[in-house]
Scaffold this motif. Structure first.
Motif, mmCIF file in Angstrom:
data_model
loop_
_atom_site.group_PDB
_atom_site.id
_atom_site.type_symbol
_atom_site.label_atom_id
_atom_site.label_comp_id
_atom_site.label_asym_id
_atom_site.label_seq_id
_atom_site.Cartn_x
_atom_site.Cartn_y
_atom_site.Cartn_z
ATOM 1 N N UNK A 234 -5.979 -19.603 -39.884
ATOM 2 C CA UNK A 234 -7.231 -19.453 -40.630
ATOM 3 C C UNK A 234 -7.850 -20.819 -40.933
ATOM 4 N N UNK A 235 -7.033 -21.782 -41.354
ATOM 5 C CA UNK A 235 -7.542 -23.125 -41.662
ATOM 6 C C UNK A 235 -8.152 -23.777 -40.424
ATOM 7 N N UNK A 236 -7.505 -23.572 -39.294
ATOM 8 C CA UNK A 236 -8.036 -24.150 -38.053
ATOM 9 C C UNK A 236 -9.353 -23.505 -37.659
ATOM 10 N N UNK A 237 -9.414 -22.169 -37.785
ATOM 11 C CA UNK A 237 -10.617 -21.436 -37.388
ATOM 12 C C UNK A 237 -11.805 -21.770 -38.278
ATOM 13 N N UNK A 238 -11.530 -22.103 -39.537
ATOM 14 C CA UNK A 238 -12.597 -22.377 -40.497
ATOM 15 C C UNK A 238 -12.936 -23.861 -40.601
ATOM 16 N N UNK A 239 -12.352 -24.666 -39.748
ATOM 17 C CA UNK A 239 -12.602 -26.107 -39.793
ATOM 18 C C UNK A 239 -12.920 -26.623 -38.392
ATOM 19 N N UNK A 240 -13.047 -27.920 -38.274
ATOM 20 C CA UNK A 240 -13.344 -28.521 -36.967
ATOM 21 C C UNK A 240 -12.143 -28.493 -36.023
ATOM 22 N N UNK A 241 -10.962 -28.133 -36.519
ATOM 23 C CA UNK A 241 -9.766 -28.089 -35.669
ATOM 24 C C UNK A 241 -9.967 -27.178 -34.466
ATOM 25 N N UNK A 242 -10.559 -26.002 -34.697
ATOM 26 C CA UNK A 242 -10.727 -25.037 -33.615
ATOM 27 C C UNK A 242 -11.785 -25.478 -32.606
ATOM 28 N N UNK A 243 -12.771 -26.252 -33.069
ATOM 29 C CA UNK A 243 -13.898 -26.624 -32.216
ATOM 30 C C UNK A 243 -13.623 -27.904 -31.434
ATOM 31 N N UNK A 244 -13.084 -28.916 -32.115
ATOM 32 C CA UNK A 244 -12.887 -30.216 -31.456
ATOM 33 C C UNK A 244 -11.428 -30.701 -31.486
ATOM 34 N N UNK A 245 -10.519 -29.891 -32.064
ATOM 35 C CA UNK A 245 -9.103 -30.256 -32.033
ATOM 36 C C UNK A 245 -8.707 -31.356 -32.996
ATOM 37 N N UNK A 246 -9.533 -31.606 -34.004
ATOM 38 C CA UNK A 246 -9.211 -32.637 -35.004
ATOM 39 C C UNK A 246 -10.004 -32.331 -36.271
ATOM 40 N N UNK A 247 -9.399 -32.590 -37.427
ATOM 41 C CA UNK A 247 -10.124 -32.471 -38.684
ATOM 42 C C UNK A 247 -9.680 -33.575 -39.632
ATOM 43 N N UNK A 248 -10.541 -33.897 -40.566
ATOM 44 C CA UNK A 248 -10.257 -34.957 -41.533
ATOM 45 C C UNK A 248 -9.282 -34.447 -42.583
ATOM 46 N N UNK A 249 -8.224 -35.204 -42.806
ATOM 47 C CA UNK A 249 -7.193 -34.811 -43.759
ATOM 48 C C UNK A 249 -7.179 -35.710 -44.992
ATOM 49 N N UNK A 250 -7.777 -36.889 -44.881
ATOM 50 C CA UNK A 250 -7.840 -37.802 -46.013
ATOM 51 C C UNK A 250 -8.457 -39.123 -45.593
ATOM 52 N N UNK A 251 -9.091 -39.811 -46.559
ATOM 53 C CA UNK A 251 -9.728 -41.076 -46.235
ATOM 54 C C UNK A 251 -9.743 -41.971 -47.471
ATOM 55 N N UNK A 252 -9.497 -43.254 -47.249
ATOM 56 C CA UNK A 252 -9.615 -44.272 -48.280
ATOM 57 C C UNK A 252 -10.376 -45.445 -47.678
#
Length: 418
Positions: A234-252
Motif C-alpha cells: 500500500x505504501x509503495x502504491x500510494x507513493x513514488x515507489x510504484x511509479x519511479x522505484x524510489x521515494x524520499x525517506x528523510x532529508x537534512x
C-alpha cells in the motif's frame, strides 16, 4: 551472550544525522556507528561481494550493548566487547583525539572510555547530570518536532553551525528514545543485545547534508507476514515507489546561503508526487542562493557506477534497503586573485557575503559527495541457502529506481544549465 567481567565500556550517544529508518543508530565514536544486529543484515556485511564494498559502509564487527539508569531514571546505552572477542572494542579507535574533520557532537566534551576503576554507573550518573541541564528545556519542543513533517530553522551564521545542528534533528531523537523504551520494557528478561559496528559516513563532513532514499518498487521481504506485506504494498502504491522505484525517506540540509536548516521526514516523502520528489531533490542540492551544480556530476557518476555493479549481482534482492547521498553543507570562500595576505587572514563568511563581487564561494570538498547503500535486514540471495524463496537475475526494482534517480538528476542538471 556473556560479557567479559572486566571489559571496557563505551557510552553510546544518539547519532544526530539519522534522517530516516526506524532502527536506532548510535554514535560509538567519531568514525564508527552501531545499530541493533539483525542476523540477515549481519550476514550480508560478512559475505558482501567485493565490488559492492565501496557502495556500503565499512563493517567493523559486533559488540554487546546493555543499558543503565541513573538516580533520575535517565537511561543510556553502553557497549562492551563480546566474551572471547577482546579486540572488537579495543581495536576501534576510541580516542577521538585531534579529529581531521569535526563531527557534530551532542556535547563539546570528549567522552573517555569507561575503565573498571570508574564504574559505568557512576560515570553515567555524572554524564547525565551535565546533559540534563542542557536538554531539559528542549524536551517539550521535541514532542511537537517529532510530529512535524518539514521543519525550517534559521541559525546564527556567526556561531558554530555544527553545535546548533545537534539540537534540531527530531528524527534521530525519536529513534533513540524509542530504542531506550524498548530495552527498558524488556529489562526484566534481557539486558544484553548484540549491535553491529559500521563506518560513520558523515564523519568527514563538517555540516553533513543527508538524503535518505527508499529504493525499489517493492519493500516487503519474503518473510513478511500477510499484514506486513499488504501494508508495504500500500505504501509503495500510494507513493513514488510504484511509479519511479524510489521515494524520499528523510532529508537534512543546511542551506548556507540563507542560513537555514531544513529537515524532511518519511511521512512527507510518502505524499510527494513525482514532480514533488524532483523538487525535493532540487532543494537538497540548493544552498539557499544557488544550486550546487558541482555536486551533480559526481552524483550521476556514482549512481551509474552503482547501477553497473548491481546489474552484475545475481539473485540479490535488496528489499527495504535505502540509498544515502551525503555532501558537506559548509561552504568556504574562494578568495579573488587580487587579494593580499591580510585579506586572507581576516576573511570570514560574513565578510564574503557582503563582498559578493570580490569573492566567490567554493564548497569544501566540492566533489566529495558520497553515495552508499544501507539497511539490509530484508536482503535475500541464493548464496544464503536458507530462504524459502530464491530469486533469479538482477534486482530489477532497485535498478529501475536508480535509473529514475539518474534521469531526474540529469533533468535538474540540464534545466539549471548556464
Amino acid at each position: 551472550m556473556d560479557v567479559e567481567p572486566r571489559a571496557k565500556g563505551v557510552l553510546l550517544e544518539p547519532f544526530i544525522h539519522q534522517v530516516g529508518g526506524h532502527s536506532c543508530v548510535l554514535r560509538f565514536n567519531e568514525t564508527t556507528l552501531c545499530k541493533p544486529l539483525v542476523p540477515r543484515e549481519h550476514q550480508f556485511y560478512e559475505t558482501l561481494p567485493a565490488e559492492m564494498r565501496r557502495f556500503t559502509p565499512q563493517y567493523k564487527g559486533v559488540v554487546s550493548v546493555c543499558f543503565d539508569e541513573d538516580e533520575d531514571r535517565n537511561l543510556c546505552l553502553i557497549a562492551y566487547p563480546l566474551k572471547g572477542d577482546h579486540g572488537t572494542v579495543d581495536s576501534v579507535d576510541n580516542s577521538d583525539c585531534e579529529p581531521k574533520s569535526k563531527l557534530l557532537r551532542r556535547t563539546t566534551k570528549k567522552h573517555p572510555v569507561l575503565e573498571t576503576e570508574k564504574s559505568p554507573k557512576d560515570w553515567v550518573r555524572q554524564h547525565w547530570k551535565e546533559e540534563k541541564t542542557k536538554s531539559h528545556k528542549l524536551e517539550e519542543e521535541f514532542e511537537w518536532l517529532k510530529k512535524s513533517e518539514v521543519l525550517y530553522y534559521s541559525v546564527e551564521k556567526k556561531g558554530n553551525v555544527s553545535s546548533q545542528l545537534k539540537y534540531y534533528n527530531p528524527w534521530s531523537m525519536k529513534c533513540h528514545q524509542q530504542q531506550l523504551q524498548r530495552m527498558k520494557e524488556n529489562a526484566k528478561h534481557r539486558n544484553q543485545y548484540k549491535f553491529i559496528l559500521l563506518e560513520n559516513l558523515t564523519s568527514r563532513y563538517e555540516v553533513p547534508c543527508v538524503l535518505d532514499l527508499k529504493m525499489g518498487t517493492r519493500q516487503h521481504g519474503d518473510d513478511a507476514s500477510e499484514e506486513k506485506a499488504a501494508n508495504q504494498i500500500r505504501k509503495c502504491q500510494q507513493s513514488t515507489s510504484a511509479v519511479i522505484g524510489v521515494r524520499l525517506c528523510g532529508m537534512q540540509v543546511y542551506q548556507a546561503g540563507s542560513g537555514q536548516l531544513m529537515f524532511m521526514n518519511k511521512y512527507h516523502g510518502r505524499k510527494l508526487s513525482v514532480q514533488g520528489f524532483k523538487e525535493a531533490l532540487f532543494q537538497f542540492f540548493h544552498n539557499g542562493r544557488y544550486l550546487r551544480r558541482e555536486l551533480l556530476g559526481p552524483v550521476l557518476k556514482k549512481l551509474a557506477e552503482l547501477k553497473a555493479v548491481l546489474e552484475r549481482q545475481e539473485s540479490y534482492r535488496f528489499y527495504s534497503s535505502s540509498l544515502l547521498i551525503i555532501y558537506d553543507g559548509k561552504e568556504w570562500p574562494e578568495v579573488a586573485l587580487d587579494s593580499d595576505a591580510e585579506d586572507l587572514e581576516d576573511l570570514s563568511e560574513e565578510s564574503a557575503d557582503e563582498s559578493a563581487g570580490a569573492y566567490a564561494f567554493k564548497p569544501l570538498g566540492a566533489s566529495s559527495v558520497d553515495v552508499r547503500m544501507i539497511d539490509f535486514a530484508h536482503t535475500t540471495c541464493r548464496l544464503y541457502g536458507e530462504d524459502s524463496v530464491v530469486h533469479e537475475g538482477q534486482d530489477a526494482g532497485y535498478i529501475f529506481g536508480l535509473q529514475s534517480l539518474i534521469d531526474i538528476v540529469t533533468e535538474i542538471t540540464e534545466e539549471s544549465g548556464e
